[in-house]
Structure formats: structure tokens, C-alpha cells
Write a protein that holds these residues in place. Structure first.
Motif, short mmCIF file in Angstrom:
data_model
loop_
_atom_site.label_atom_id
_atom_site.label_comp_id
_atom_site.label_asym_id
_atom_site.label_seq_id
_atom_site.Cartn_x
_atom_site.Cartn_y
_atom_site.Cartn_z
N VAL A 1 0.88 -1.18 0.08
CA VAL A 1 -0.02 -0.14 0.17
C VAL A 1 0.93 1.10 0.04
N GLU A 2 0.60 2.13 -0.77
CA GLU A 2 1.26 3.49 -0.95
C GLU A 2 0.59 4.70 -1.22
N TRP A 3 0.93 5.70 -0.56
CA TRP A 3 0.19 7.10 -0.65
C TRP A 3 1.47 8.06 -1.20
N ARG A 4 0.92 8.77 -2.24
CA ARG A 4 1.66 9.69 -2.74
C ARG A 4 1.01 11.27 -2.72
N HIS A 5 1.92 12.32 -2.74
CA HIS A 5 1.24 13.54 -2.73
C HIS A 5 2.22 14.45 -3.89
N ARG A 6 1.71 14.49 -4.88
CA ARG A 6 2.19 15.29 -5.85
C ARG A 6 3.76 14.52 -6.14
N ASN A 7 3.66 13.22 -6.68
CA ASN A 7 4.65 12.32 -6.88
C ASN A 7 5.64 12.16 -5.80
N THR A 8 5.38 12.62 -4.63
CA THR A 8 6.23 12.16 -3.46
C THR A 8 5.57 11.34 -2.39
N THR A 9 6.35 10.20 -2.09
CA THR A 9 5.86 9.27 -1.41
C THR A 9 5.58 9.68 0.27
N VAL A 10 4.38 9.39 0.52
CA VAL A 10 3.92 9.95 1.86
C VAL A 10 3.65 8.99 2.87
N LEU A 11 3.53 7.65 2.36
CA LEU A 11 3.71 6.39 3.30
C LEU A 11 3.71 5.19 2.14
N LEU A 12 4.60 4.33 2.77
CA LEU A 12 4.88 2.93 1.94
C LEU A 12 4.94 1.85 2.88
N TYR A 13 3.95 0.97 2.66
CA TYR A 13 3.46 -0.30 3.73
C TYR A 13 3.85 -1.47 2.67
N GLU A 14 4.62 -2.41 3.19
CA GLU A 14 4.68 -3.62 2.25
C GLU A 14 5.21 -4.78 3.31
N ARG A 15 4.46 -5.98 2.87
CA ARG A 15 4.59 -7.12 3.82
C ARG A 15 4.58 -7.02 5.12
N GLY A 16 3.63 -6.20 5.72
CA GLY A 16 3.24 -6.06 7.04
C GLY A 16 4.20 -5.01 7.73
N LYS A 17 4.82 -4.12 7.18
CA LYS A 17 5.64 -3.32 7.74
C LYS A 17 6.13 -2.03 6.99
N TYR A 18 6.22 -0.62 7.93
CA TYR A 18 6.32 0.46 7.11
C TYR A 18 7.60 0.53 6.67
N ILE A 19 7.90 1.14 5.46
CA ILE A 19 9.35 1.30 4.76
C ILE A 19 9.57 2.87 4.67
N ASP A 20 10.23 3.35 5.72
CA ASP A 20 10.42 4.70 6.00
C ASP A 20 11.54 5.34 5.14
N ALA A 21 12.36 4.35 4.51
CA ALA A 21 13.41 5.03 3.51
C ALA A 21 12.82 5.73 2.43
N GLU A 22 11.56 5.45 2.10
CA GLU A 22 10.98 6.16 0.65
C GLU A 22 10.24 7.42 1.11
N LYS A 23 9.99 7.52 2.33
CA LYS A 23 9.23 8.56 2.75
C LYS A 23 9.94 9.91 2.84
N LYS A 24 9.37 10.91 2.56
CA LYS A 24 9.97 12.19 2.49
C LYS A 24 10.02 12.83 4.04
N ASP A 25 11.01 13.55 4.35
CA ASP A 25 11.37 13.94 5.78
C ASP A 25 9.92 14.66 6.40
N ARG A 26 9.22 15.68 5.47
CA ARG A 26 8.35 16.18 6.17
C ARG A 26 7.10 15.65 6.42
N PHE A 27 6.99 14.25 5.93
CA PHE A 27 5.90 13.20 6.40
C PHE A 27 6.19 12.45 7.53
N LYS A 28 7.50 12.28 7.86
CA LYS A 28 7.89 11.34 8.87
C LYS A 28 7.23 11.75 10.23
N GLY A 29 6.67 10.66 10.82
CA GLY A 29 5.84 10.82 12.05
C GLY A 29 4.43 11.55 12.07
#
Length: 319
Positions: A44-72
Motif C-alpha cells: 500500500v502506497e500513498w503519494r502527494h504530488r509524486n512524493t511518497t507520503v507512506l509505503l507499507y509492504e509485507r506487514g511493515k512500514y518502509i520509511d526509507a522512501e518517505k519524505k522527511d516532512r511526512f515522517k512521524g
């Protein structure tokens, strides 16, 4: 005999209308599979203007792909992924979060997406265009609120009058030690209303010195308009205020007695100014007029007083 395995792919559904939120509030962007399909083991992935907001794969969050301003600031409802619920929760939304978001669902057999449009409104502090009037000794409420409404519980609120600190709310509590001494123990915020953006101030036992221009200031509000103004007028209890229909009944009574006193005072002053002879003349005219009215009371319609009195028979005196 033969067998057919029918596989129905679910649809990924997002709301067609805009999702509206006030800046600094939290918001949920809906997205779900219909019919419900277990998505807990998929991507499951959410994007905002081609920027990754959240990425969830195989039961866990993938923070490496998330932009800093959306972390936390983002999360899924992971316990509801088994029901096909892919909705995104955004925390403390700033104005720059405004715009289109895309929800992606990926599995071995399908790759689907839909869009949600988020509108972030900028709140403004609103005071009062009309002055507030109060009597000496009364309690008064100085109105101020944020529009559109926003939760202000965690923000700082400052009320000032002519550069004097009237009331300070900080770190979710009042700070009386920062008040000007003459306002100590006389001001109150409606704490339960702060979640709705209401920061009106109650001022008790109003004095003449309280009159002036008040400002309501929210320094950390994400807005260009952070201040609202209210003017307080203070009148004496015996001051005539009857042109205002919203005042209490006692205002009308005070105005009535004030007007009556003014009339008597003008009458007395006029009599003394023109002299005693004029007063005597007015009294004589009044007596003559009164006599005339009484005589007309004895007259028959269309007749004269003398004729009417002549027709009255003499009544003999009793012995």
C-alpha cells in the motif's frame, strides 16, 4: 463436466469530493477495496504530488522512501487492512499538505490506484467589528474566535489592552503571574470551547479604567491573520442608554428618570429666567381656561350657557 474458477478483482474506491481540514488539525483520507479483500500482506502506497507520503509492504512500514516532512505524521489503520481499508491518517496538517493524494494497491495479480483531493483551510482570528458596551460593576464577554474553527488547546493565547497583559494561556493552562495586576482574578477563558476555536474572554466587575482597545493574539497559529481586536466601552449605571434596544430594563428606567428630571429642570430654569410676573400670568390663563371648560360642561349641545341656566326652576328652601 468441467469446472470454472471465477475470480472477481476488487475495485479501489476513493471519495469523489474534496476532503476539507483546517491547518494544524488531523485528517483521514479514505480509500478502500470493494468488495473487501485482505490487504495486510500486500503493498500500500500513498503519494502527494509524486512524493511518497507512506509505503507499507509485507506487514511493515518502509520509511526509507518517505519524505522527511511526512515522517512521524502518517499512519494506516493496520488492524483494518484485513477488511480492505487502506485509508491514510495525516497528523497536524500544514497548509503545504494541500492538494491531490494518490492511493496505490499492489499485489501479484493487480495494481490499482485512486485519488483524493485535500483542501487545507487557513484559519483567521476574528474579533468584533462592533464595540462591546458594559456598565460599571457588570461582567462582560469580549468575543474572539478562529474561523474556520480549529483546535487551539495546544496553542498560546494572549489577550492585551493598551500593551498590558490581560490574560495569558500557555501550555494548556492559564498563566496568572504574567497578568497586569489590575486584571488579576478577573479574567477567564472558556477552556472547553478552545477545541472549537473559541477564545472569547470573560472580564468580571468592570471598571471605568477597563475601557479601551483589546487584542486577541495567537502567535503560533498557521495563518497570516493571527490577531483580532475588540473595543470595550464602559458607562456609568445612571447614564442614558435607551437608544440601544438590547440593554437591560434598568437602562430604560434610568433613561426615563433622567428625561423627567431634565424636563423639570428646564421648566424651573425657564420660570426663574423669565421672572415671577410671567409665571403669575401663566397661572391666571390656566385658571380662566379651567373655568371655561367647566362652564362648557353644563351647556346643552347647540345651546348657550345663559339660556340653559335660565330654564332651571327655583327650588324652595326647606324650613
Amino acid at each position: 463436466m468441467c469446472y470454472i474458477n471465477l475470480s472477481v478483482e476488487p475495485l479501489l474506491i476513493c471519495p469523489s469530493g474534496h476532503i476539507e481540514v483546517t491547518s494544524d488539525d488531523d485528517v483521514v483520507l479514505p480509500c478502500h477495496l470493494e468488495p473487501p479483500v485482505d490487504a495486510s500482506g500486500e503493498a500500500v502506497e500513498w503519494r502527494h504530488r509524486n512524493t511518497t507520503v507512506l509505503l507499507y509492504e509485507r506487514g511493515k512500514y518502509i520509511d526509507a522512501e518517505k519524505k522527511d516532512r511526512f515522517k512521524g505524521r502518517t499512519s494506516l489503520f493496520t488492524e483494518r487492512l484485513t477488511e480492505g481499508n487502506l485509508s491514510l491518517k495525516l497528523f497536524s496538517v500544514p497548509l503545504r499538505d494541500n492538494g491531490q493524494y494518490q492511493c496505490f494497491f499492489r499485489s501479484k495479480s493487480q495494481d490499482k490506484s485512486c485519488s483524493v483531493i485535500l483542501t487545507v483551510d487557513e484559519p483567521e482570528v476574528m474579533g468584533s467589528d462592533e464595540p462591546v458596551t458594559a456598565e460599571v460593576g457588570d461582567d462582560v464577554i469580549l468575543p474572539c474566535h478562529v474561523e474556520p474553527s480549529a483546535n487551539l488547546m495546544k496553542l498560546t493565547v494572549e489577550w492585551r489592552c493598551n500593551n498590558s497583559m490581560v490574560h495569558l494561556y500557555r501550555s494548556q493552562k492559564d498563566v496568572p503571574e504574567m497578568q497586569d495586576e489590575r486584571f488579576r482574578n478577573r479574567t477567564f477563558l472558556f477552556h472547553e470551547e478552545l477545541v472549537h476555536g473559541n477564545v472569547s474572554l470573560k472580564l468580571t466587575n468592570v471598571t471605568k479604567e477597563d475601557a479601551g482597545n483589546y487584542s486577541c493574539y495567537i502567535p503560533r497559529l498557521t495563518s497570516k491573520v493571527k490577531r483580532g481586536n475588540v473595543t470595550l466601552n464602559v458607562v456609568s449605571p445612571d447614564q442614558c442608554t435607551c437608544p440601544d434596544p438590547h440593554k437591560k430594563k434598568k437602562h430604560d428606567e434610568s433613561c426615563h428618570y433622567w428625561t423627567l428630571g431634565l424636563g423639570l429642570g428646564l421648566g424651573l430654569g425657564l420660570g426663574l429666567g423669565l421672572g415671577i410676573p410671567l409665571v403669575v400670568c401663566i397661572v391666571r390663563i390656566f385658571l380662566l381656561w379651567n373655568k371655561y371648560v367647566r362652564n362648557r360642561g353644563f351647556a346643552e349641545p347647540g345651546g348657550e350657557n345663559d339660556n340653559h341656566l335660565a330654564n332651571v326652576p327655583n327650588i324652595p328652601e326647606r324650613e
